[in-house]
Write a protein that holds these residues in place. Structure first.
Motif, mmCIF file in Angstrom:
data_model
loop_
_atom_site.group_PDB
_atom_site.id
_atom_site.type_symbol
_atom_site.label_atom_id
_atom_site.label_comp_id
_atom_site.label_asym_id
_atom_site.label_seq_id
_atom_site.Cartn_x
_atom_site.Cartn_y
_atom_site.Cartn_z
ATOM 1 N N HIS A 77 -32.690 161.301 81.476
ATOM 2 C CA HIS A 77 -32.218 162.679 81.631
ATOM 3 C C HIS A 77 -32.221 163.402 80.287
ATOM 4 O O HIS A 77 -31.282 164.121 79.954
ATOM 5 C CB HIS A 77 -30.816 162.678 82.246
ATOM 6 C CG HIS A 77 -30.731 161.966 83.556
ATOM 7 N ND1 HIS A 77 -31.318 162.442 84.710
ATOM 8 C CD2 HIS A 77 -30.146 160.785 83.891
ATOM 9 C CE1 HIS A 77 -31.085 161.595 85.711
ATOM 10 N NE2 HIS A 77 -30.374 160.586 85.241
ATOM 11 N N LYS A 78 -33.262 163.193 79.546
ATOM 12 C CA LYS A 78 -33.385 163.758 78.198
ATOM 13 C C LYS A 78 -33.281 165.281 78.226
ATOM 14 O O LYS A 78 -33.882 165.954 79.046
ATOM 15 C CB LYS A 78 -34.728 163.346 77.587
ATOM 16 C CG LYS A 78 -34.921 163.764 76.136
ATOM 17 C CD LYS A 78 -36.256 163.272 75.617
ATOM 18 C CE LYS A 78 -36.477 163.708 74.162
ATOM 19 N NZ LYS A 78 -37.804 163.252 73.667
ATOM 20 N N GLY A 79 -32.481 165.802 77.298
ATOM 21 C CA GLY A 79 -32.346 167.244 77.182
ATOM 22 C C GLY A 79 -31.382 167.873 78.168
ATOM 23 O O GLY A 79 -31.247 169.103 78.201
ATOM 24 N N LYS A 80 -30.709 167.065 78.977
ATOM 25 C CA LYS A 80 -29.814 167.605 79.990
ATOM 26 C C LYS A 80 -28.351 167.248 79.692
ATOM 27 O O LYS A 80 -28.069 166.218 79.092
ATOM 28 C CB LYS A 80 -30.177 167.060 81.375
ATOM 29 C CG LYS A 80 -31.542 167.488 81.875
ATOM 30 C CD LYS A 80 -31.735 167.055 83.318
ATOM 31 C CE LYS A 80 -33.091 167.516 83.840
ATOM 32 N NZ LYS A 80 -33.254 167.234 85.280
ATOM 33 N N LYS A 81 -27.458 168.122 80.131
ATOM 34 C CA LYS A 81 -26.043 167.785 80.158
ATOM 35 C C LYS A 81 -25.840 166.789 81.296
ATOM 36 O O LYS A 81 -26.393 166.952 82.385
ATOM 37 C CB LYS A 81 -25.201 169.034 80.411
ATOM 38 C CG LYS A 81 -25.298 170.100 79.330
ATOM 39 C CD LYS A 81 -24.418 169.750 78.151
ATOM 40 C CE LYS A 81 -24.339 170.923 77.182
ATOM 41 N NZ LYS A 81 -23.453 170.619 76.034
#
Length: 286
Positions: A77-81
């Motif tokens: 889930h790179k780049g996600k909260k």
């Protein structure tokens, strides 16, 4: 001779019931202990707050396996909260209410969590809810009904918030806004890895006894530069124990969505200040 409750509300309800149903009136002994006179003897009623086992959690936090699992979750889930929830797959866990609140967040705060240009490399959403639903088989009809309802909501949200990228990005299906999984159990190692990867722990139970997972979340992140935030239902026991958690009414969807947005955008100083309110208690009541 002695009856212990996790929270003040539970002991108060018990004392009221004993008085109204059995006629036993409570009294305060010297030193502050509360007791009931039951058939010519004294029965002490206490509040026995307990927390996590620090030594057990410390050993797990130092395991290489946990570091690897945490890294894989962040890469997925790179780049996600990341918001995490771990609940028993039953109606009282408030899973449907949680999904409705998350949907409300994506609707009302679309500018914060949705890529309007549909060109983001990480998918349409800038946020993901990782939800583990534990099916123990103890209440099969309840679990089946809850599972069916929640799966419909999960499918609907994933279709709505990823379909815009389907024609342009074949990987959109692998980047859902809701990462939902039903399991028979979640080990401590798996839980700690999720805690370390998550920005927020979301709990929206309708009625619950003492759930230690919000306390585990705070303790697991005690050494991180930025503490995570716990959002706890006001109907759960842990909400009365945690001073730094954001309390919500799970039936009020807008309230939960607003709390999520607040938690996700708190500064590092505010997050750490909330952690300081609870970490001493959590680490000293095994």
């Amino acid at each position: 001779d002695i009856i212990g409750f996790h929270a003040f509300d539970h002991s108060r309800h018990f004392l009221n019931a004993a008085k109204r149903i059995l006629g036993y009136v409570s009294k305060t002994l010297q030193g502050g202990m509360i007791c009931l006179n039951v058939q010519d003897r004294e029965c002490i009623v206490t509040m026995s707050h307990v927390s996590v086992e620090p030594q057990q959690m410390e050993s797990i936090l130092n395991m290489e396996e946990v570091s690897v699992m945490t890294r894989k979750i962040r890469e997925k889930h790179k780049g996600k909260k990341i918001v995490v929830g771990i609940d028993v797959c039953q109606r009282l866990s408030g899973l449907s209410l949680k999904m409705a609140a998350f949907d409300k967040l994506l609707t009302d705060y679309a500018g914060n969590y949705i890529n309007n240009d549909n060109m983001g490399e990480e998918g349409l959403s800038k946020i993901v809810l990782i939800q583990k639903a534990i099916r123990t088989g103890s209440r099969q009809e309840d679990e089946e009904t809850t599972s069916r309802d929640v799966k419909k909501m999960v499918q609907s949200m994933n279709e709505r918030y990823s379909s815009a990228l389907t024609s342009n990005n074949n990987n959109s299906a692998s980047q859902p806004v809701l990462d939902y999984e039903e399991v028979s159990s979640v080990s401590m190692i798996e839980r700690v890895a999720l805690y370390l990867a998550a920005d927020v722990f979301l709990q929206t139970s309708v009625r619950e006894g003492l759930n230690l997972m919000p306390l585990e979340y705070i303790f697991a992140r005690k050494g991180l530069p930025k503490a995570g935030i716990v959002i706890a239902s006001e109907f759960s026991t842990c909400s009365s124990l945690l001073n730094g958690a954001i309390k919500v009414n799970p039936f009020y969807t807008l309230n939960v969505a607003d709390a999520l947005d607040q938690a996700l955008n708190l500064s590092q100083e505010d997050c750490n200040a909330r952690r300081l309110r609870d970490i001493d208690f959590i680490g000293s009541h095994p």
